[in-house]
Design a protein around this motif. Structure first.
Motif, PDB file in Angstrom:
ATOM      1  N   THR A 106       2.741  -3.565   1.615  1.00  0.00           N
ATOM      2  CA  THR A 106       2.922  -2.653   2.743  1.00  0.00           C
ATOM      3  C   THR A 106       1.589  -2.054   3.164  1.00  0.00           C
ATOM      4  N   ASP A 107       1.612  -1.440   4.337  1.00  0.00           N
ATOM      5  CA  ASP A 107       0.430  -0.759   4.869  1.00  0.00           C
ATOM      6  C   ASP A 107       0.704   0.731   4.946  1.00  0.00           C
ATOM      7  N   THR A 108      -0.337   1.531   4.753  1.00  0.00           N
ATOM      8  CA  THR A 108      -0.195   2.937   5.150  1.00  0.00           C
ATOM      9  C   THR A 108      -0.843   3.136   6.515  1.00  0.00           C
ATOM     10  N   HIS A 109      -1.638   2.143   6.977  1.00  0.00           N
ATOM     11  CA  HIS A 109      -2.282   2.321   8.290  1.00  0.00           C
ATOM     12  C   HIS A 109      -1.356   1.981   9.454  1.00  0.00           C
ATOM     13  N   LYS A 110      -0.131   1.593   9.172  1.00  0.00           N
ATOM     14  CA  LYS A 110       0.841   1.384  10.261  1.00  0.00           C
ATOM     15  C   LYS A 110       1.780   2.593  10.324  1.00  0.00           C
ATOM     16  N   THR A 111       2.960   2.483   9.740  1.00  0.00           N
ATOM     17  CA  THR A 111       3.961   3.539   9.917  1.00  0.00           C
ATOM     18  C   THR A 111       3.501   4.917   9.433  1.00  0.00           C
ATOM     19  N   THR A 121      -7.034  -3.564   1.382  1.00  0.00           N
ATOM     20  CA  THR A 121      -7.336  -3.332   2.799  1.00  0.00           C
ATOM     21  C   THR A 121      -6.087  -3.309   3.671  1.00  0.00           C
ATOM     22  N   GLY A 122      -5.117  -4.135   3.352  1.00  0.00           N
ATOM     23  CA  GLY A 122      -3.936  -4.209   4.213  1.00  0.00           C
ATOM     24  C   GLY A 122      -2.906  -5.135   3.610  1.00  0.00           C
ATOM     25  N   THR A 123      -1.864  -5.394   4.381  1.00  0.00           N
ATOM     26  CA  THR A 123      -0.773  -6.232   3.876  1.00  0.00           C
ATOM     27  C   THR A 123      -1.218  -7.667   3.608  1.00  0.00           C
ATOM     28  N   SER A 124      -2.182  -8.163   4.378  1.00  0.00           N
ATOM     29  CA  SER A 124      -2.647  -9.534   4.120  1.00  0.00           C
ATOM     30  C   SER A 124      -3.173  -9.657   2.699  1.00  0.00           C
ATOM     31  N   MET A 125      -4.027  -8.725   2.305  1.00  0.00           N
ATOM     32  CA  MET A 125      -4.606  -8.754   0.962  1.00  0.00           C
ATOM     33  C   MET A 125      -3.546  -8.449  -0.089  1.00  0.00           C
ATOM     34  N   PHE A 129       0.570  -5.120  19.069  1.00  0.00           N
ATOM     35  CA  PHE A 129       0.575  -5.433  17.632  1.00  0.00           C
ATOM     36  C   PHE A 129       1.497  -4.439  16.908  1.00  0.00           C
ATOM     37  N   VAL A 130       1.149  -3.999  15.710  1.00  0.00           N
ATOM     38  CA  VAL A 130       1.861  -2.851  15.120  1.00  0.00           C
ATOM     39  C   VAL A 130       0.733  -1.958  14.631  1.00  0.00           C
ATOM     40  N   SER A 131       0.158  -1.208  15.579  1.00  0.00           N
ATOM     41  CA  SER A 131      -1.142  -0.611  15.282  1.00  0.00           C
ATOM     42  C   SER A 131      -1.095   0.653  14.447  1.00  0.00           C
ATOM     43  N   ALA A 189      10.935  -6.853   5.234  1.00  0.00           N
ATOM     44  CA  ALA A 189      11.443  -5.539   5.639  1.00  0.00           C
ATOM     45  C   ALA A 189      10.696  -5.213   6.930  1.00  0.00           C
ATOM     46  N   GLY A 190      11.229  -5.652   8.044  1.00  0.00           N
ATOM     47  CA  GLY A 190      10.566  -5.453   9.336  1.00  0.00           C
ATOM     48  C   GLY A 190       9.868  -6.718   9.797  1.00  0.00           C
ATOM     49  N   ASP A 191      10.619  -7.573  10.519  1.00  0.00           N
ATOM     50  CA  ASP A 191       9.996  -8.772  11.091  1.00  0.00           C
ATOM     51  C   ASP A 191       8.976  -8.333  12.134  1.00  0.00           C
ATOM     52  N   VAL A 192       7.851  -9.040  12.175  1.00  0.00           N
ATOM     53  CA  VAL A 192       6.751  -8.594  13.033  1.00  0.00           C
ATOM     54  C   VAL A 192       7.122  -8.608  14.523  1.00  0.00           C
ATOM     55  N   ASN A 193       8.084  -9.436  14.910  1.00  0.00           N
ATOM     56  CA  ASN A 193       8.544  -9.431  16.305  1.00  0.00           C
ATOM     57  C   ASN A 193       9.727  -8.486  16.520  1.00  0.00           C
ATOM     58  N   ALA A 225       8.123 -15.944   9.409  1.00  0.00           N
ATOM     59  CA  ALA A 225       7.333 -15.032   8.573  1.00  0.00           C
ATOM     60  C   ALA A 225       5.970 -14.774   9.221  1.00  0.00           C
ATOM     61  N   HIS A 226       5.370 -13.643   8.865  1.00  0.00           N
ATOM     62  CA  HIS A 226       4.060 -13.251   9.404  1.00  0.00           C
ATOM     63  C   HIS A 226       2.979 -14.261   9.008  1.00  0.00           C
ATOM     64  N   SER A 227       1.973 -14.413   9.871  1.00  0.00           N
ATOM     65  CA  SER A 227       0.923 -15.407   9.621  1.00  0.00           C
ATOM     66  C   SER A 227       0.190 -15.177   8.299  1.00  0.00           C
ATOM     67  N   CYS A 228       0.142 -13.923   7.830  1.00  0.00           N
ATOM     68  CA  CYS A 228      -0.581 -13.657   6.574  1.00  0.00           C
ATOM     69  C   CYS A 228       0.101 -14.339   5.391  1.00  0.00           C
ATOM     70  N   ILE A 229       1.399 -14.604   5.526  1.00  0.00           N
ATOM     71  CA  ILE A 229       2.142 -15.279   4.454  1.00  0.00           C
ATOM     72  C   ILE A 229       1.632 -16.723   4.300  1.00  0.00           C
ATOM     73  N   VAL A 280       8.583  -9.069  -1.005  1.00  0.00           N
ATOM     74  CA  VAL A 280       9.001  -8.495   0.273  1.00  0.00           C
ATOM     75  C   VAL A 280       7.785  -8.112   1.106  1.00  0.00           C
ATOM     76  N   ASP A 281       7.689  -8.690   2.321  1.00  0.00           N
ATOM     77  CA  ASP A 281       6.678  -8.250   3.282  1.00  0.00           C
ATOM     78  C   ASP A 281       7.260  -7.045   4.014  1.00  0.00           C
ATOM     79  N   GLY A 282       6.747  -5.876   3.659  1.00  0.00           N
ATOM     80  CA  GLY A 282       7.244  -4.638   4.278  1.00  0.00           C
ATOM     81  C   GLY A 282       6.115  -3.883   4.946  1.00  0.00           C
ATOM     82  N   ALA A 283       5.247  -4.605   5.635  1.00  0.00           N
ATOM     83  CA  ALA A 283       4.017  -4.022   6.191  1.00  0.00           C
ATOM     84  C   ALA A 283       4.272  -2.675   6.863  1.00  0.00           C
ATOM     85  N   PHE A 284       5.234  -2.652   7.785  1.00  0.00           N
ATOM     86  CA  PHE A 284       5.556  -1.365   8.426  1.00  0.00           C
ATOM     87  C   PHE A 284       6.969  -0.906   8.090  1.00  0.00           C
ATOM     88  N   GLY A 285       7.868  -1.889   7.763  1.00  0.00           N
ATOM     89  CA  GLY A 285       9.284  -1.554   7.643  1.00  0.00           C
ATOM     90  C   GLY A 285       9.696  -0.936   6.317  1.00  0.00           C
TER      91      GLY A 285
HETATM   92  C1  PLP Z   1       0.662  -6.159  10.195  1.00  0.00           C
HETATM   93  C2  PLP Z   1       1.542  -7.048   9.407  1.00  0.00           C
HETATM   94  C3  PLP Z   1       1.021  -7.855   8.388  1.00  0.00           C
HETATM   95  C4  PLP Z   1      -0.457  -7.944   8.101  1.00  0.00           C
HETATM   96  O1  PLP Z   1      -0.949  -6.685   7.704  1.00  0.00           O
HETATM   97  P1  PLP Z   1      -2.494  -6.342   7.742  1.00  0.00           P
HETATM   98  O2  PLP Z   1      -2.528  -4.915   7.285  1.00  0.00           O
HETATM   99  O3  PLP Z   1      -2.917  -6.500   9.164  1.00  0.00           O
HETATM  100  O4  PLP Z   1      -3.207  -7.272   6.840  1.00  0.00           O
HETATM  101  C5  PLP Z   1       1.908  -8.601   7.645  1.00  0.00           C
HETATM  102  N1  PLP Z   1       3.221  -8.582   7.886  1.00  0.00           N
HETATM  103  C6  PLP Z   1       3.764  -7.827   8.873  1.00  0.00           C
HETATM  104  C7  PLP Z   1       5.246  -7.846   9.073  1.00  0.00           C
HETATM  105  C8  PLP Z   1       2.933  -7.047   9.674  1.00  0.00           C
HETATM  106  O5  PLP Z   1       3.451  -6.282  10.641  1.00  0.00           O
END
Ligand code: PLP
Length: 464
Positions: free
Chosen positions: A296-301, A149-153, A90-92, A240-244, A193-197, A267-272
């Protein structure tokens, strides 16, 4: 009525509070100390122990010391070691000790961050972290942050704001007239795009029929020439950072087109998005500041504990209107009331651990963290390439995408890697073929971890 019987657990919780905290503290230290000797993923035999959980809820109370000791042992054995440096699934994101320790304190304070009055500490830290992060990521000064909670929310919140603005552009009063019968909006988004989109679009009623899934290049970047016409009722979603692949869109060009048409850019920049915090990688996010919202997430990068995401939006008044809240017993004030920026009310005070991490690392520490993660991913790619393992993406950030010679071969490689115990990677599919994703995202990953993992992956390619 309080029980005077010392054998009852409510009394024990007082008497044994110290013992319980010690169990937790020792369990944490034991887990951390044992991480390097564990297989990269718990074996089937170990996971079989989870079957013992399958029982009805007990009628009688039990000794909390005994229960917590059992939990500590079970967790130590069965937790998936996403920290420790050998987990590339994943991108843990790893876990910085500063974040873990700050969170443990925050949990003991049991602060809720709905209103300033509930926790001035949490509120002030949200305010400070918001300013620091906006500055660190080079976003417009007026940008506000909601701590979710995360990028999904975060995506869900940003799309709610976008929906409100785009309907305004169409002359529709969404809060008065609702969604039914509203003018059609359009969504332009990369097919990868990421499934959360897709989920956020569905939850908010955008409608499959109005979603234009655009083709992308080999690194998952939206193609400019693929233009479904963009107008003032369009939500344009960039990455900003495709999940694959870890690929970044051309923000400068795409935002310019969108701005001209008065569309909303998210912009989905979860980790990027964190690339912006390092001058060596900031070129990837050039122009990203022209968007309207970011998730974006702080629990990733940033390697914060889980459940630390951020929605960022440059239109404060509009955003607050989308999140509108307040109750007679919980009125908003002119201070920082966290719930004005998110859909929830009671929330953990996650700004506490985010602040501790940012304050400790400083800008240079965040830069070094981003650089280290990306350099280790580049090293992985280099070692694999030297052994002719097919790499499918342009490794620009932290993601390395590989495959075997056929889908079957890839499947056997993945099984080999996952059974090795040396490292753990997940599978995915990319441009119609099965692939293996290697995501380097933890501060714990050393060059030695990369070398060991690269050997196993190379072996999987040769022997599967
Ligand atoms: C992880 C990720 C998400 C979802 O983030 P969550 O914090 O798991 O909700 C969305 N987009 C990308 C590109 C991700 O890597």
């Amino acid at each position: 009525m309080p029980s005077s019987d010392k054998s009852k657990p409510l009394v024990q919780q007082t008497d044994q509070a110290d013992a319980l905290l010690n169990i937790a503290f020792n369990a944490i230290k034991t887990y951390q100390a044992g991480l390097q000797d564990k297989p990269a993923y718990p074996s089937h035999a170990v996971l079989d122990r989870l079957k013992s959980l399958d029982e009805g809820m007990p009628q009688r109370s039990s000794d909390p010391v005994e229960i917590l000791q059992g939990l500590a042992a079970l967790g130590d054995a069965t937790a998936v070691p996403t920290t420790g440096g050998r987990f590339f699934g994943f991108v843990s994101g790893g876990l910085l000790p500063t974040g873990l320790s700050a969170r443990m304190m925050a949990d003991s304070w049991d602060q809720a961050s709905a209103l300033h009055a509930m926790s001035p500490l949490a509120a002030e830290l949200e305010r400070v972290c918001e300013r620091w992060i906006v500055d660190l990521l080079g976003l417009p000064q007026e940008t506000i942050a909601g701590f979710v909670t995360g990028t999904s929310m975060a995506t869900y919140c940003a799309f709610a704001a976008a929906r409100l603005q785009l309907l305004k552009n169409a002359g529709w009063d969404f809060h008065r007239d609702g969604l039914f019968g509203a003018p059609d909006l359009k969504v332009v988004v990369a097919e990868n795009a990421h499934s959360c989109i897709w989920r956020a679009l569905r939850l908010l009623g955008f409608g499959e029929r109005h979603i234009h899934r655009m083709p992308t290049d080999q690194n998952g970047r939206l193609r400019l020439d693929s233009g479904a016409a963009i107008d003032e009722k369009t939500l344009l979603i960039l990455q900003a950072g495709d999940v694959n692949t870890g690929g970044f869109d051309d923000f400068t060009a795409l935002c310019a087109v969108a701005k001209e048409k008065n569309a909303w850019v998210h912009v989905d920049g979860a980790f990027g998005l964190w690339a912006a915090a390092s001058k060596d990688y900031a070129y990837l996010t050039d122009g990203v500041e022209a968007a309207d919202s970011w998730a974006t997430d702080t629990h990733k990068t940033l390697n914060a504990p889980y459940e630390c995401g951020l929605v960022l939006c440059r239109h404060e008044a509009l955003y607050r209107e989308a999140m509108q809240t307040g109750a007679a017993y919980a009125p908003l004030t002119d201070k920082r009331d966290g719930m004005a920026f998110v859909p929830e009310m009671s929330r953990r005070a996650r700004a506490i651990e985010i602040w501790a991490i940012l304050k400790t690392l400083g800008k240079e520490g965040v830069r070094d963290l981003v650089n280290q993660i990306c350099e280790r991913a580049a090293l992985m790619a280099k070692l694999l390439r030297a052994h002719d393992v097919p790499i499918l993406n342009d490794v620009v950030f932290n993601q390395v995408l590989i495959s075997g010679d056929t889908d079957d071969h890839t499947g056997r490689m993945l099984a080999f890697i996952q059974a090795s115990g040396v490292c753990w990677c997940g599978g995915s599919s990319w441009k119609g073929r099965d692939v293996i994703r290697i995501s380097v995202c933890g501060w714990e990953t050393t060059e030695a971890h990369i070398a060991d993992a690269a050997s196993v992956i190379t072996e999987s390619y040769r022997q599967s």
